[in-house]
Design an enzyme around this catalytic site. Structure first.
Site, PDB file in Angstrom:
ATOM      1  N   TYR A 283       0.607  -1.333   0.130  1.00 19.67           N
ATOM      2  CA  TYR A 283      -0.519   0.099  -0.118  1.00 19.67           C
ATOM      3  C   TYR A 283       0.980   1.465  -0.142  1.00 19.67           C
ATOM      4  O   TYR A 283       0.730   2.019  -0.849  1.00 19.67           O
ATOM      5  CB  TYR A 283      -0.987  -0.037   0.994  1.00 19.67           C
ATOM      6  CG  TYR A 283      -1.696  -1.090   0.408  1.00 19.67           C
ATOM      7  CD1 TYR A 283      -3.453  -0.437   0.021  1.00 19.67           C
ATOM      8  CD2 TYR A 283      -2.549  -2.217   1.036  1.00 19.67           C
ATOM      9  CE1 TYR A 283      -4.219  -0.959  -0.647  1.00 19.67           C
ATOM     10  CE2 TYR A 283      -4.255  -3.194   0.506  1.00 19.67           C
ATOM     11  CZ  TYR A 283      -3.883  -2.637  -0.422  1.00 19.67           C
ATOM     12  OH  TYR A 283      -5.657  -3.185  -0.419  1.00 19.67           O
ATOM     13  N   HIS A 440      -5.432  -2.847   6.416  1.00 20.51           N
ATOM     14  CA  HIS A 440      -4.581  -3.759   5.506  1.00 20.51           C
ATOM     15  C   HIS A 440      -3.735  -4.766   6.391  1.00 20.51           C
ATOM     16  O   HIS A 440      -2.992  -5.302   5.774  1.00 20.51           O
ATOM     17  CB  HIS A 440      -3.735  -3.548   5.037  1.00 20.51           C
ATOM     18  CG  HIS A 440      -4.908  -2.311   3.991  1.00 20.51           C
ATOM     19  ND1 HIS A 440      -5.566  -3.397   2.353  1.00 20.51           N
ATOM     20  CD2 HIS A 440      -5.316  -0.965   2.821  1.00 20.51           C
ATOM     21  CE1 HIS A 440      -6.319  -2.595   2.346  1.00 20.51           C
ATOM     22  NE2 HIS A 440      -7.023  -1.034   1.971  1.00 20.51           N
ATOM     23  N   ARG A 465      -6.961 -11.962  -2.306  1.00 21.14           N
ATOM     24  CA  ARG A 465      -7.603 -11.421  -3.364  1.00 21.14           C
ATOM     25  C   ARG A 465      -6.958 -11.653  -4.484  1.00 21.14           C
ATOM     26  O   ARG A 465      -6.064 -11.665  -4.835  1.00 21.14           O
ATOM     27  CB  ARG A 465      -7.543  -9.794  -2.949  1.00 21.14           C
ATOM     28  CG  ARG A 465      -7.918  -8.830  -3.400  1.00 21.14           C
ATOM     29  CD  ARG A 465      -7.866  -7.348  -3.620  1.00 21.14           C
ATOM     30  NE  ARG A 465      -8.817  -6.618  -4.092  1.00 21.14           N
ATOM     31  CZ  ARG A 465      -8.060  -4.946  -3.861  1.00 21.14           C
ATOM     32  NH1 ARG A 465      -7.791  -4.542  -3.039  1.00 21.14           N
ATOM     33  NH2 ARG A 465      -8.779  -4.558  -4.788  1.00 21.14           N
ATOM     34  N   HIS A 491       0.626 -17.015   9.048  1.00 23.62           N
ATOM     35  CA  HIS A 491       2.112 -16.789   9.367  1.00 23.62           C
ATOM     36  C   HIS A 491       2.963 -17.978   9.962  1.00 23.62           C
ATOM     37  O   HIS A 491       2.434 -18.186  11.343  1.00 23.62           O
ATOM     38  CB  HIS A 491       2.486 -15.188  10.287  1.00 23.62           C
ATOM     39  CG  HIS A 491       0.767 -14.451   8.948  1.00 23.62           C
ATOM     40  ND1 HIS A 491      -0.111 -14.498   9.840  1.00 23.62           N
ATOM     41  CD2 HIS A 491       1.397 -13.102   8.495  1.00 23.62           C
ATOM     42  CE1 HIS A 491      -0.705 -13.186   9.175  1.00 23.62           C
ATOM     43  NE2 HIS A 491       0.579 -12.859   7.401  1.00 23.62           N
TER      44      HIS A 491
END
Lengths: 761, 761
Positions: A283, A440, A465, A491
């Site tokens: 981002y 996010h 996505r 993770h």
């Protein structure tokens, strides 16, 4: 705490100066300058320079030729301004997106090539929108918290205005006063009002969305010389009535009570002093275009603002930061929501690199990135870069081990990157101990990913996505982003009792950050990064220490991963390793089930197939896998009671939205305090052409904890050639000057500083 | 049938000639020639030429420098001749393998550089083996049907002798007569006897193993000038007492009763007249080195044999065939047992290309392959290639659509390759309708794989083995090769009642082959390959017809796949498509299970997870997937009763030996006659950098069968723009001159030849 207060005061002071600067413009006699167009990105002076160099600057000329071919094809194709209807990926979305990209380029071509056909194309396009816009309803797709008119979200409407403002600037003097009035009154002013006053929940935020909104309004304000709009852009709407509990589509808060908003606040808050943007590199990349292009425009139109010096020059600094947040192929580390494959070849980074070169200190390392990108901005910054490349000034961009703090004040944890050259490629550890990262952000404190050159050894999954692929939920976030990608178990970090960090609660996560403990790269052979997380699970402290060690007994640097967990009660701890490739061998027995069941019911576990479970009786569990012709081995200290679980992603995935990647989980049950000690080796090579496997086995005979108390841990690593290495770390004193003494196997070990490394042979 | 008889007679005749030729050598006065060494691969004349060109031929010089560096490093390292112990991948195996590769190179360096240190190294190595060999027992690893002494199988022992013979030839004159006697009596003769007389079940076969054995004996025979051994090499052992029911480790028969054996028989039988080797390209590659290097040696020492003219020059022809059996990256199609990634960059293909260039007609297209390979043989052939490259004679090697017959007489089916340029890369269809392919054959009649450039769209799984990776079963075949990779369901072809072709029975499979029906590439826009399989399932005839169509309505050529099944009884038919990549969308509903179960119990089905089942109510089922930035869509004609099954490989795989790849199966139940009609499109592009998806949707609105009876089938393909295409095929008359008439939807359709294509717009 004093330091925090001081820096807060400093920021406030800077804001006041800037406010007074921009306030000054309202009364200054800049009108004459402002009426000379172009003056936003291209300037009259710049255009003269560019025209004089045409045909003499290969990189600039090549870009110009490419852009010209693209725009000429679109002019032939004719103007299409369809009634908005689709999500991203759909026809109307992609058409309007293409329009704003092309019309900006056409404006530039008009200025550079002085060919009226481009001005006419821009004019026709602008009037096509001018005709449609006044009667346009809100976009029919209802998913967004801030629906646009041309697009399904105001974000994309803002993208449009950022680009179209530039086109308007380029043809400003080509248009009559009457035409300009018509465009401004029917299109630009209502447009700017809609994305600001009409959508305060979008405009008055600290978020990459709002940055685009602020910049869109600011860009058109500068072209129209509208100070009211410019102030709105820089400082936000004065009144917004935003509910402090309101959230956006990604689950992020709209606005904290009393939070500053507007363009300057969007620099102040998400950027750390090191230029790290709290949402993560993907981002940051997305926001870099509006940040830098508006900064360039402000510099050109309002030079007295000294925008590039704002917050100690953080905007230009952030470009270097972003370039360092890439792997050997230039792809961004997919921290938080990040789509893999996005890289510094993106158009946002082309502009960032050029602007940073021109307005920064002409760093010759940026030229080598520009060479790789193979294109430049068609303005004075791109010209300077192209000339620099032509003159042979480029130097390699060397990515070093580096730490980037997070948080406006740099005190909310950070990202640590350790890099060490291997026999073939560089080994790169990316350690995450940052703040939540706004909407996010993912719930993965003290997680990491690990690379060899451009290849992932242990991956960060990234987002769920398929950006702009219409068939996948209109190209938007899929629900598995929340149920899988954001969850901790997705993770490489510890999960306690199958619950994500902070209970997966955004509010709680946003209040907390990990604490850096140690980052020391002074010895290139013994680099270390370490942080603590006291809040992810109340009552439990997580402390991770990771060494990237270069040692002659190993073909490549090895990663020593120490995860120390202390808790007030017994828990189950899971530590996953998401390796990529084909499992080659294990040194323990396991059983595989006849039928696959999900590993759990919630918090991401419902998406993992349990493919097999084993346990080890010899204290060291080892798995070796093969990926892209190289062998990797994880050796991890275990007890007989630990479960060693093989997983595959993809359970409860009714639309096949997930990748079927493998994982390996070390599970410790009914344990208060736990130590996960692991070493990851990259070793050897397999060629399917020569069919020769070299160094296919781990070099490690065993790893042991040779000392552990609440203040120290010491590990011995023994190689198959019986060479022993000792690593000792102080757990509660990271000072470089403290002296430490412990007795290990009857021998006194003494050292100064946080850690000690010793080859025992 | 007459033709078959004639060609058999012809072969026999040729054999007689050759036998008499080689018989002639027994009495000829070649002794003098034979005493002049080197004369096997390097020749005295060749060495003079090479020395004269040194430093002037870049490709040759570069190879020489590389080889010199490699050998010098090994000389420094010293000679290691360990007692044999390990499987492939293990230390002793890899060490002995390295020894023979290095000693051959050292011999060459001695000749070319005239530096005695290389001769001494070869001599020392040879005597180290001479010392060890006489007392060596059979190799301790017991898995092989023909255990070696240095290695676990005679095959590798033979590899050793093929290379070491060349080294011996190079230092022949450096050694004293006494030394040669010692080596020949204690090492070479017993060695040759062991792999031939000592192992008739290995030596007296038609198989790539035996080719290596025959050549090993033949090579040392030529150096030693031993005609008895040479005859043994060319024609096999006279007596072997092999049980006609005996099989090797791969389940292949050792020898059919009365079968001819020896080197010449190994050319006669497995090579088709087109140069296709029945085991498939991976093993053809493996056998090419002994075939061609021995042919070169025979040419040098026994030129009167005219070995390169044998069987119409099939040895040299086979090199071109093999190069055509590669994808855009030069990787072999993994038909039958083939490890993916093996390519024409392998050392076997370097020698093949050089030998084919020199002894063939100096085909300049081979030079472009040699350039890509970047190295040459260090002999006269390699010198000629390097000079050709230096002179700029190289022309691109153009891979065309081509059919290769299988079987010694070319009448046992074959392989059809259709290639058509797309907007980016070439689309390549590989259709398999060959014979069983000996012990390395898979049970997949009428299967296919499909490529775009170097990327697999629909894959052939290849083998289940990690060649030379010790941790995976000693680098040998894994049991999943039999239970999965060889089974029909592992391939893109029809499985009846969940049973493999020929019941998965090797004997039955070996008696049969598919029958070519049609191969027509006369129109580059409408290429077709078709074959029938009447024996895979008694009572059922399988007939596949595949068109690669270039049509302006489609971005890329499309593959139309018509699979016509006729049976005397009701069956279940499964047609899998093993796509690679991420599923993007379907046009039908399906449900995914909470738990994964294997799709079946046996014949490969036990290795497939059932990931979801759907059905379609609109006659056309469609799936779109994304792989390596490109979209692919399969549109297939279905009825409501058909099951559409999503699978993933990996069930019942306790050692994680399989790749977790996806598949899609169309299942028709309780059906006598069935038609599977499918179109595969490659379309569009997705860039993770620009995040733009282009042409992400299928161009096909629907496909329909518009006519079908026992003699014809006609398909209409309608595009989303309402353009219609008609494809009609005659099912039982492939003549180019026959006239056909059918009435489709009240219109008479007439054509000449096997097929008809018409754009109805």
């Amino acid at each position: 705490m004093n330091f925090i207060k001081n820096s807060q005061i400093l920021i406030v002071a800077l804001l006041l100066i800037n406010v007074s600067c921009s306030a000054q413009t309202k009364v200054s006699s800049k009108k004459t300058t402002n009426n000379v167009h172009p003056n936003l990105i291209l300037t009259q002076k710049g255009v003269v320079k560019i025209r004089a160099e045409l045909g003499k600057v290969p990189l600039f000329d090549a870009t110009l030729a490419k852009v010209k071919a693209e725009v000429d094809a679109e002019i032939l194709n004719g103007i299409e301004v369809p009634i908005p209807k689709d999500f991203s990926g759909g026809y109307t979305h992609e058409r309007h997106k293409k329009n704003f990209l092309i019309v900006q380029k056409a404006g530039v071509l008009y200025q550079i090539l002085d060919d009226e056909k481009y001005a006419k194309y821009v004019k026709d396009m602008l009037f096509a929108y001018e005709k449609m816009y006044p009667t346009l309803p809100i976009h029919p797709q209802t998913r967004s918290y801030a629906r646009g008119k041309l697009f399904w979200q105001c974000l994309n409407d803002s993208n449009w205005l950022v680009y179209v403002s530039q086109a308007y600037d380029c043809v400003y003097n080509y248009l009559t006063l009457k035409e300009r009035k018509q465009l401004e009154n029917n299109l630009f002013k209502p447009y700017a009002d809609f994305i600001s006053k009409g959508n305060p929940q979008f405009f008055n935020r600290v978020h990459n969305h709002s940055t685009w909104g602020n910049v869109a309004v600011g860009m058109i304000a500068l072209v129209m010389d509208d100070n009211e709009l410019l102030n709105r852009s820089l400082h936000g709407l004065k009144v917004d009535n935003i509910d402090p509990n309101a959230k956006d589509n990604d689950g992020g808060f709209i606005k904290k009570e009393g939070q500053k908003v507007g363009f300057l606040a969007n620099i102040d808050e998400p950027f750390s002093p090191d230029g790290y943007y709290t949402e993560g590199p993907y981002y940051q990349r997305y926001a870099m275009y509006p940040f830098l292009v508006f900064a360039e425009a402000l510099h050109n139109v309002k030079p007295e603002m000294k925008i590039f010096e704002y917050k100690n020059g953080v905007l230009l600094k952030s470009v270097t930061t972003l370039l360092n947040l890439t792997d050997a192929d230039g792809e961004f580390f997919p921290l938080n929501d990040g789509q893999k494959g996005m890289s510094y070849y993106s158009r946002e980074l082309v502009s960032s690199v050029d602007i940073a070169y021109f307005f920064g200190e002409n760093n010759p390392e940026l030229l080598s990135i520009a060479k790789e990108q193979g294109e430049v901005l068609l303005d004075e910054t791109g010209l300077a870069v192209a000339i620099g490349v032509r003159e042979g000034l480029a130097k390699p961009f060397v990515k070093k081990s580096v730490e980037y703090s997070d948080g406006a004040d740099g005190l909310k944890g950070g990202i640590g990157i350790l890099r060490a050259k291997g026999s073939n490629d560089e080994l790169t550890l990316v350690a995450k101990y940052s703040a939540q990262g706004l909407s996010h952000g993912h719930y993965d404190k003290l997680s990491f990913s690990y690379y060899e050159g451009g290849n992932e050894i242990l991956q960060d999954y990234g987002l769920t996505r398929f950006v702009n692929i219409q068939q996948k939920g209109g190209g938007n976030y899929l629900k598995e982003n929340t149920t899988w990608a954001k969850q901790t178990i997705a993770h490489n970090t510890i999960v306690q009792n199958e619950t994500s960090h902070f209970g997966g609660d955004f509010e709680t996560g946003s209040l907390n950050h990990s604490n850096k403990y140690l980052f020391d790269i002074s010895n290139p052979n013994i680099q270390v990064v370490s942080a603590k997380e006291p809040n992810a699970y109340p009552g439990t402290e997580l402390h991770r220490i990771q060494f990237l060690l270069k040692d002659e007994d190993f073909e490549n640097p090895i990663l020593l991963d120490i995860f120390n967990v202390t808790s007030s009660k017994e828990n189950q701890y899971d530590l996953p390793f998401y390796y990529l490739g084909q499992l080659i061998s294990t040194n323990f027995n396991y059983t595989t089930p006849k039928f696959l069941c999900p590993l759990g019911n919630a918090n991401g576990y419902q998406h993992l197939w349990n493919e097999g479970v084993g346990s080890s009786t010899n204290n060291n569990a080892k798995i070796t896998w093969l990926n892209k012709e190289r062998f990797y081995t994880l050796t991890t200290l275990v007890s007989e009671n630990d479960s060693l679980i093989f997983t595959s992603i993809g359970a409860n995935d009714p639309n096949f939205n997930l990748r079927k990647d493998s994982g390996f989980i070390v599970r410790k049950k009914n344990t208060k305090n736990a130590q996960f000690i692991s070493v990851i080796e990259s070793h050897g090579h397999y060629s399917p052409v020569s069919e020769i496997a070299t160094n296919a086995f781990s070099t490690i005979k065993n790893i042991r904890v040779v000392f552990a108390n609440e203040n120290y841990i010491a590990i011995s690593i023994e190689t198959v050639n019986n060479n022993k290495k000792l690593v000792a770390v102080s757990l509660n004193d990271a000072s470089k000057t403290s002296n430490h003494k412990i007795v290990i196997e009857d021998k006194l070990v003494e050292w100064t500083g946080a850690y000690h490394f010793n080859n025992l042979n």
